[in-house]
Design an enzyme around this catalytic site. Structure first.
Site, PDB file in Angstrom:
ATOM      1  N   ARG A 256       0.852  -1.245   0.116  1.00  0.00           N
ATOM      2  CA  ARG A 256       0.250  -0.044   0.146  1.00  0.00           C
ATOM      3  C   ARG A 256       0.888   1.144  -0.119  1.00  0.00           C
ATOM      4  O   ARG A 256       0.666   2.381  -0.540  1.00  0.00           O
ATOM      5  CB  ARG A 256      -0.911   0.043   1.256  1.00  0.00           C
ATOM      6  CG  ARG A 256      -1.699   1.280   1.468  1.00  0.00           C
ATOM      7  CD  ARG A 256      -3.033   1.028   1.846  1.00  0.00           C
ATOM      8  NE  ARG A 256      -3.660   2.460   2.349  1.00  0.00           N
ATOM      9  CZ  ARG A 256      -4.551   3.115   1.659  1.00  0.00           C
ATOM     10  NH1 ARG A 256      -4.537   2.656   0.328  1.00  0.00           N
ATOM     11  NH2 ARG A 256      -5.103   4.165   2.174  1.00  0.00           N
TER      12      ARG A 256
ATOM     13  N   HIS B 131       0.513   4.227  -2.615  1.00  0.00           N
ATOM     14  CA  HIS B 131       0.463   5.671  -2.302  1.00  0.00           C
ATOM     15  C   HIS B 131       1.172   6.457  -2.847  1.00  0.00           C
ATOM     16  O   HIS B 131       0.947   7.567  -3.257  1.00  0.00           O
ATOM     17  CB  HIS B 131       0.227   5.389  -0.921  1.00  0.00           C
ATOM     18  CG  HIS B 131      -0.131   6.846  -0.037  1.00  0.00           C
ATOM     19  ND1 HIS B 131      -0.993   6.728   1.120  1.00  0.00           N
ATOM     20  CD2 HIS B 131       0.436   7.963  -0.262  1.00  0.00           C
ATOM     21  CE1 HIS B 131      -1.001   8.139   1.322  1.00  0.00           C
ATOM     22  NE2 HIS B 131      -0.241   8.805   0.790  1.00  0.00           N
TER      23      HIS B 131
ATOM     24  N   PRO C  98      -7.530   7.545  -4.819  1.00  0.00           N
ATOM     25  CA  PRO C  98      -8.816   7.026  -5.202  1.00  0.00           C
ATOM     26  C   PRO C  98      -9.453   6.608  -3.657  1.00  0.00           C
ATOM     27  O   PRO C  98      -8.801   6.204  -2.810  1.00  0.00           O
ATOM     28  CB  PRO C  98      -8.642   5.933  -6.010  1.00  0.00           C
ATOM     29  CG  PRO C  98      -7.380   5.446  -5.793  1.00  0.00           C
ATOM     30  CD  PRO C  98      -6.529   6.622  -5.432  1.00  0.00           C
TER      31      PRO C  98
ATOM     32  N   HIS D 285      -5.775  -5.984  -2.773  1.00  0.00           N
ATOM     33  CA  HIS D 285      -6.630  -5.839  -1.558  1.00  0.00           C
ATOM     34  C   HIS D 285      -6.885  -7.526  -1.124  1.00  0.00           C
ATOM     35  O   HIS D 285      -7.776  -7.741  -0.253  1.00  0.00           O
ATOM     36  CB  HIS D 285      -8.097  -5.241  -1.901  1.00  0.00           C
ATOM     37  CG  HIS D 285      -8.069  -3.837  -1.814  1.00  0.00           C
ATOM     38  ND1 HIS D 285      -8.852  -2.930  -2.510  1.00  0.00           N
ATOM     39  CD2 HIS D 285      -6.884  -2.961  -1.468  1.00  0.00           C
ATOM     40  CE1 HIS D 285      -8.513  -1.741  -2.310  1.00  0.00           C
ATOM     41  NE2 HIS D 285      -7.365  -1.774  -1.750  1.00  0.00           N
TER      42      HIS D 285
ATOM     43  N   ASP E 253     -10.004  -9.837   3.444  1.00  0.00           N
ATOM     44  CA  ASP E 253      -9.812 -11.160   2.735  1.00  0.00           C
ATOM     45  C   ASP E 253      -9.748 -12.054   3.855  1.00  0.00           C
ATOM     46  O   ASP E 253      -8.691 -11.897   4.856  1.00  0.00           O
ATOM     47  CB  ASP E 253      -8.771 -11.063   1.751  1.00  0.00           C
ATOM     48  CG  ASP E 253      -8.486 -12.326   1.027  1.00  0.00           C
ATOM     49  OD1 ASP E 253      -8.659 -13.418   1.587  1.00  0.00           O
ATOM     50  OD2 ASP E 253      -8.102 -12.196  -0.165  1.00  0.00           O
TER      51      ASP E 253
ATOM     52  N   ASP F 198      -3.379 -13.997  -2.852  1.00  0.00           N
ATOM     53  CA  ASP F 198      -3.765 -15.121  -3.910  1.00  0.00           C
ATOM     54  C   ASP F 198      -5.026 -14.374  -4.645  1.00  0.00           C
ATOM     55  O   ASP F 198      -5.021 -13.104  -4.575  1.00  0.00           O
ATOM     56  CB  ASP F 198      -4.423 -16.257  -3.191  1.00  0.00           C
ATOM     57  CG  ASP F 198      -5.431 -15.947  -1.928  1.00  0.00           C
ATOM     58  OD1 ASP F 198      -5.692 -14.841  -2.111  1.00  0.00           O
ATOM     59  OD2 ASP F 198      -5.393 -16.646  -0.931  1.00  0.00           O
TER      60      ASP F 198
END
Ligand code: HEM
Ligand SMILES: *[C@@H]1O[C@H](CO)[C@@H](O)[C@H](O)[C@H]1NC(C)=O
Ligand SMILES: *[C@@H]1O[C@H](CO)[C@@H](O)[C@H](O)[C@H]1NC(C)=O
Ligand SMILES: *[C@@H]1O[C@H](CO)[C@@H](O)[C@H](O)[C@H]1NC(C)=O
Length: 317
Positions: A60, A64, A159, A189, A242, A249
């Site tokens: 992330r 970013h 976003p 994600h 998740d 995955d």
């Protein structure tokens, strides 16, 4: 004849430069810091061995970084004086593990001082993070420079999780990224954690007629309301994105189809026929997802913007 070969040579050179990603190249440090990659990998490995949330953080952080001023390590700069830096701006709740980049940079400076940019170290660390979480590997083009500006106010350019598919498309296309890139990169994600504030819009006062977003699976909606009650004040409350949140995955795409993805932005990938088809494709093939993810990561991480090679990743030279 001579003219033709010269013209051919020139076009080959131009093509190589462009396809290397804006002047970046895989062997950029071949002469100046040949061991940079194993050194960065070692620092990332050490951190991941102690904390399984580190890969999500590094991935992330790189995203970013690249989305604001290009991949120029602006995300790593500390606030100074009355300048509030990106890392202290509003969507910063999930930014963490900056120490991993500091450790890698220290180790790299010890063998090749002043040579390797923080932006390159972050790009390498993000790749290593994906590999250590069980995802694909790739050759990272290098040669980025570090920027000298970081402003908290610019994080509004990221976003938002409330974005619909048109807004996501616009945000990505402003950075030269396509709908294919949007679907593949959203697969990031598959790792990590989200705070209540990132999906609150879907579980309380969704709109005038529905308290809960009807496109959210009722069992997940109930669980999320439990973790994030309407009057909840616990800053750190939230949930993994998740169930296999430390494994890279393609579960993320299956969750979208099952109406169990957390953000409006995730579920909106079903709202254009083109992106919907990719969600189904990636949900049924980890190989197809991995291949697309690698190619889109290289594209995203080739958005450059800096000017210098910082000595300390947290402060400009
Ligand atoms: C498509 C637009 C995107 C939106 C709207 C978005 C939004 C978000 C939000 C709201 C969070 C949770 C923040 C929190 O509550 O703590 C998050 C986490 C995360 N995002 Fe994204 N993101 C997007 C794209 C990406 C991309 C391109 C990547 C990387 C390839 C990525 C990787 C991650 C990771 C790994 C986390 C978990 C971080 C952690 O657990 O430390 N995201 N994202
Ligand atoms: C995030 O930003 C808030 C306010 O903008 C700030 O108070 C907080 O320290 C920041 N958090 C992190 C982890 O940098
Ligand atoms: C997305 O949101 C924008 C701004 O709210 C709106 O103008 C647009 O019509 C929406 N697009 C879709 C596909 O829902
Ligand atoms: C609320 O959202 C649902 C699902 O998107 C929609 O069917 C309904 O018309 C919306 N209601 C209002 C008042 O916008």
């Amino acid at each position: 004849m001579a003219f033709n070969s010269v013209a051919f040579l020139i076009s080959v050179i131009i093509f190589s430069v462009l396809s290397a990603g804006y002047g970046l190249s895989s062997n950029y440090y071949h002469k100046t810091c040949p061991d940079v990659e194993p050194i960065v990998t070692y620092a990332v490995k050490n951190a991941v061995a102690k904390d399984k949330t580190v890969p999500a953080a590094l991935l992330r952080m790189h995203f970013h970084d690249c989305f604001i001023r290009g991949c120029d390590a602006s995300v790593l700069l500390n606030s100074k004086g009355n300048n509030k830096a990106e890392k202290d701006g509003p969507p910063n709740v999930s930014l963490h593990a900056f120490y991993v980049i500091d450790n890698a940079k220290k180790a790299v400076e010890a063998i090749c001082p002043g040579v390797v940019s923080c932006a390159d170290i972050l790009a390498l660390a993000a790749r290593d993070a994906v590999v250590l979480a069980g995802g694909p590997s790739w050759d990272v083009p290098k040669g980025r420079k570090d920027g000298r500006t970081s402003k908290a106010s610019e994080t509004v350019q990221l976003p938002a999780p409330t974005f619909n598919i048109s807004q996501l498309q616009q945000s990505f296309s402003q950075r030269g990224l396509s709908l294919d890139d949007l679907v593949a990169l959203s697969g990031g994600h598959t790792l990590g954690f989200a705070h209540c504030s990132s999906f609150r819009n879907r579980i309380h006062n969704f709109n005038a007629t529905h308290d809960v977003d009807p496109s959210l699976h009722p069992s997940l909606a109930a669980a999320l309301k439990n973790v994030c009650p309407a009057n909840n004040k616990a800053k750190n409350a939230g949930t993994t994105m998740d169930p296999s949140s430390t494994t890279f995955d393609n579960t993320y795409y299956r969750l979208i189809i099952q109406r169990k993805s957390l953000f409006s932005s995730d579920k909106s990938l079903l709202d254009f026929p083109k992106t919907k088809a990719l969600v189904y494709k990636f949900s049924s093939s980890k190989e197809a997802f991995s291949k697309a993810f690698v190619s889109s990561m290289i594209k995203m991480s080739s958005i450059t913007g800096g000017q210098e090679v910082r000595k300390d990743c947290r402060v400009v030279n």
